[in-house]
Design an enzyme around this catalytic site. Structure first.
Site, short mmCIF file in Angstrom:
data_model
loop_
_atom_site.label_atom_id
_atom_site.label_comp_id
_atom_site.label_asym_id
_atom_site.label_seq_id
_atom_site.Cartn_x
_atom_site.Cartn_y
_atom_site.Cartn_z
N ASN A 162 0.85 -1.20 0.00
CA ASN A 162 0.00 0.00 0.00
C ASN A 162 0.88 1.24 0.00
OD1 ASN A 162 -2.86 0.85 0.15
ND2 ASN A 162 -2.18 1.93 1.97
N GLU A 211 -23.39 13.50 1.00
CA GLU A 211 -22.82 13.39 2.36
C GLU A 211 -21.89 14.57 2.64
OE1 GLU A 211 -21.23 9.32 2.76
OE2 GLU A 211 -23.09 8.89 3.83
C1 LIG Z 1 -16.77 10.29 0.79
C2 LIG Z 1 -17.14 8.88 0.42
C3 LIG Z 1 -18.20 8.26 1.08
C4 LIG Z 1 -18.55 6.94 0.78
N1 LIG Z 1 -19.57 6.36 1.48
C5 LIG Z 1 -19.86 5.05 1.27
C6 LIG Z 1 -20.84 4.40 2.08
O1 LIG Z 1 -21.47 5.01 2.94
N2 LIG Z 1 -21.06 3.08 1.86
C7 LIG Z 1 -20.37 2.37 0.92
O2 LIG Z 1 -20.59 1.15 0.80
N3 LIG Z 1 -19.43 2.96 0.12
C8 LIG Z 1 -19.17 4.28 0.28
N4 LIG Z 1 -18.19 4.89 -0.49
C9 LIG Z 1 -17.49 4.11 -1.55
C10 LIG Z 1 -16.38 3.27 -0.94
O3 LIG Z 1 -15.59 4.03 -0.08
C11 LIG Z 1 -15.51 2.64 -2.03
O4 LIG Z 1 -16.34 1.91 -2.90
C12 LIG Z 1 -14.44 1.72 -1.41
O5 LIG Z 1 -13.52 2.51 -0.68
C13 LIG Z 1 -13.70 0.91 -2.46
O6 LIG Z 1 -12.78 0.08 -1.82
P1 LIG Z 1 -11.48 -0.43 -2.59
O7 LIG Z 1 -10.89 -1.50 -1.74
O8 LIG Z 1 -11.79 -0.75 -4.00
O9 LIG Z 1 -10.51 0.82 -2.68
P2 LIG Z 1 -10.08 1.94 -1.63
O10 LIG Z 1 -10.80 1.79 -0.35
O11 LIG Z 1 -10.17 3.22 -2.38
O12 LIG Z 1 -8.55 1.57 -1.38
C14 LIG Z 1 -7.56 1.59 -2.37
C15 LIG Z 1 -6.21 1.50 -1.68
O13 LIG Z 1 -5.19 1.39 -2.66
C16 LIG Z 1 -4.11 2.27 -2.35
N5 LIG Z 1 -3.46 2.61 -3.61
C17 LIG Z 1 -3.99 3.27 -4.66
N6 LIG Z 1 -3.10 3.37 -5.65
C18 LIG Z 1 -1.97 2.78 -5.21
C19 LIG Z 1 -0.69 2.53 -5.80
N7 LIG Z 1 -0.38 2.93 -7.04
N8 LIG Z 1 0.24 1.87 -5.05
C20 LIG Z 1 -0.06 1.45 -3.79
N9 LIG Z 1 -1.24 1.63 -3.19
C21 LIG Z 1 -2.19 2.29 -3.90
C22 LIG Z 1 -4.80 3.46 -1.68
O14 LIG Z 1 -3.88 4.19 -0.88
C23 LIG Z 1 -5.87 2.74 -0.84
O15 LIG Z 1 -5.37 2.35 0.41
C24 LIG Z 1 -17.84 6.22 -0.23
C25 LIG Z 1 -16.78 6.85 -0.92
C26 LIG Z 1 -16.43 8.16 -0.60
C27 LIG Z 1 -15.29 8.81 -1.36
#
Ligand SMILES: Cc1cc2nc3c(=O)[nH]c(=O)nc-3n(C[C@H](O)[C@H](O)[C@H](O)COP(=O)(O)OP(=O)(O)OC[C@H]3O[C@@H](n4cnc5c(N)ncnc54)[C@H](O)[C@@H]3O)c2cc1C
Length: 396
Positions: free
Chosen positions: A38, A170
């Site tokens: 990460n 939100e």
């Molecule tokens: C303000 C907000 C409110 C939300 N509210 C809700 C809600 O109430 N309910 C709900 O279900 N969903 C909600 N969502 C959507 C939800 O947060 C996302 O769908 C979810 O975070 C996706 O998870 P993920 O594991 O795909 O990626 P993420 O949680 O985005 O994690 C990606 C990770 O990869 C890392 N990363 C990225 N690029 C690189 C790289 N090149 N090298 C190394 N590490 C990297 C990042 O640092 C991060 O730690 C919300 C989103 C936002 C922005």
């Protein structure tokens, strides 16, 4: 394969971190080497980021140190940025080293989708990470400070939020809650401040129950938010937003929440993508490589009608559970499990003490929904860190 298989997980967001935690529980000693990569040494609770962005909570409350979540005897953590994925060579290039894998899990999250709107990429802020929300919070305060120096520049206190989906709604709820405090702190007449939420779709919160949408819009209007619905942003300039109606809104702040796309590294790696997201098979693997799993905002899972489920934390966590099962099953040569999304409901906060949601067949709003939102947050903390994390961060 006689040696110990190597599993590399990219991204410690919802998908990546839950996969790592599940694997460390399910795998026996020496069954696999698991590495989690990460770019930061903390996991951030994205669903909470609208609060520190508006300044109604501290960024620290939306982050958890990764080493508190994983068992270092079972999972290696590498703090680095992924710069390239080479699935053909089974390698991942990091900014400072290269990792080889037998099985890869990609959970690198999404990026703002600008839909080609001119100037959006350069002039709008977005709520994506701890660093981006620190920037937004500081920027908002700076606009108040600048206005005190140039009181004729009311545009400094006009805040435009592009997109009235979940994140946009939100965020404007929190922003509206923050304004009275900022006005007091900077001796500003609150009637000068404007929060304008612009949405191209015919309604706020597209796809949500219409009665609850009406409730949400009324609550936010009461708090001082102006809505411009069914109004597309045509161009985003340094000091204004041009709408498709021809109206130009002078502003010092544009926060874009209007859409996300998958991480660009996936299309650069040669996977077939749609807006940067990979349509995965029933086991969550890419169609090109059966040793590569894609989760969360980088992936597309189709529902029974063949339409993609919206990218959410909820689906990412459930995918992580299936993905970890399938990795262990592959290593043990036992049957894989198909992914099936179980929608447990959705709750959107509208600022302090207000929210709307659909849980099962029930519609909830107001204080009850706000309590439910808190419960959802606490449940997630429990999933990743058990009772100790709930006790430390459960104030969310
Ligand atoms: C303000 C907000 C409110 C939300 N509210 C809700 C809600 O109430 N309910 C709900 O279900 N969903 C909600 N969502 C959507 C939800 O947060 C996302 O769908 C979810 O975070 C996706 O998870 P993920 O594991 O795909 O990626 P993420 O949680 O985005 O994690 C990606 C990770 O990869 C890392 N990363 C990225 N690029 C690189 C790289 N090149 N090298 C190394 N590490 C990297 C990042 O640092 C991060 O730690 C919300 C989103 C936002 C922005």
């Amino acid at each position: 394969m006689n040696r110990i298989p190597r599993i590399v997980i990219l991204g410690a967001g919802y998908g990546g971190v839950v996969t790592a935690i599940r694997l460390q529980k399910q795998l026996n000693y020496n069954e696999a080497d698991v590495t989690l990569v990460n770019k930061h040494d903390y996991h951030y609770i994205t669903t909470h980021l609208h609060m520190p962005a508006a300044g109604t909570d501290k960024p620290e409350n939306a982050r958890v140190d990764i080493l508190r979540l994983i068992d270092e005897f079972k999972v290696d953590f590498v703090k680095s940025t992924v710069v390239q994925i080479k699935p053909h060579d089974r390698k991942v290039i990091l900014e400072d080293s290269t990792l080889s894998y037998d099985y890869l899990v990609i959970g690198l999250g999404g990026e703002p989708e600008t839909f080609g709107i001119p100037g959006l990429k350069d002039n709008a802020l977005s709520i994506r990470s701890i660093n981006s929300v620190r920037h937004i919070r500081e920027h908002i305060e700076y606009q108040f400070a600048k206005f005190k120096q140039e009181p004729h520049r009311k545009d400094y206190l006009t805040f435009v939020v592009g997109g009235a989906g979940f994140t946009g709604i939100e965020f404007v709820g929190e922003l509206a809650d923050r304004m009275p405090k900022l006005c007091k702190e900077f001796d500003v007449d609150p009637s000068i401040v404007q929060i304008i939420n612009v949405e191209a779709a015919p309604t706020a919160l597209p796809g949500f129950d219409s009665e609850l949408v009406e409730y949400a819009v009324n609550v936010l209007k009461e708090k001082g938010v102006t809505f411009k619905i069914a109004t597309a942003i045509k161009e985003c300039r340094q000091d204004s937003v041009l709408l498709a109606t021809g109206e130009e809104i002078k502003t010092g702040t544009i926060v874009w929440t209007g859409g996300i796309r998958g991480n660009r590294l996936l299309e650069e790696a040669g996977f077939e993508t749609s807006r940067g997201r990979v349509i995965v098979d029933e086991y969550l693997r890419t169609k090109e490589y059966d040793n590569v799993y894609v989760l969360g905002d980088c992936s597309i899972v189709l529902n029974e009608e063949g339409k993609p489920y919206p990218p959410t934390a909820q689906i990412s966590i459930q995918q992580a559970e299936t993905c970890s099962h399938n990795l262990v099953a592959t290593i043990r040569n036992t049957p894989l499990k198909s992914f099936k999304f179980h929608n447990k409901g959705v709750v959107a906060s509208l600022g302090r003490g207000e929210a709307i949601g659909v849980v099962g067949k029930y519609k909830i709003k107001g204080f009850t929904a706000a309590k439910m939102k808190r419960l959802v947050d606490i449940r997630y903390l429990f999933i990743i860190g058990g009772i100790p994390l709930v006790l430390r961060k459960g104030r969310l």
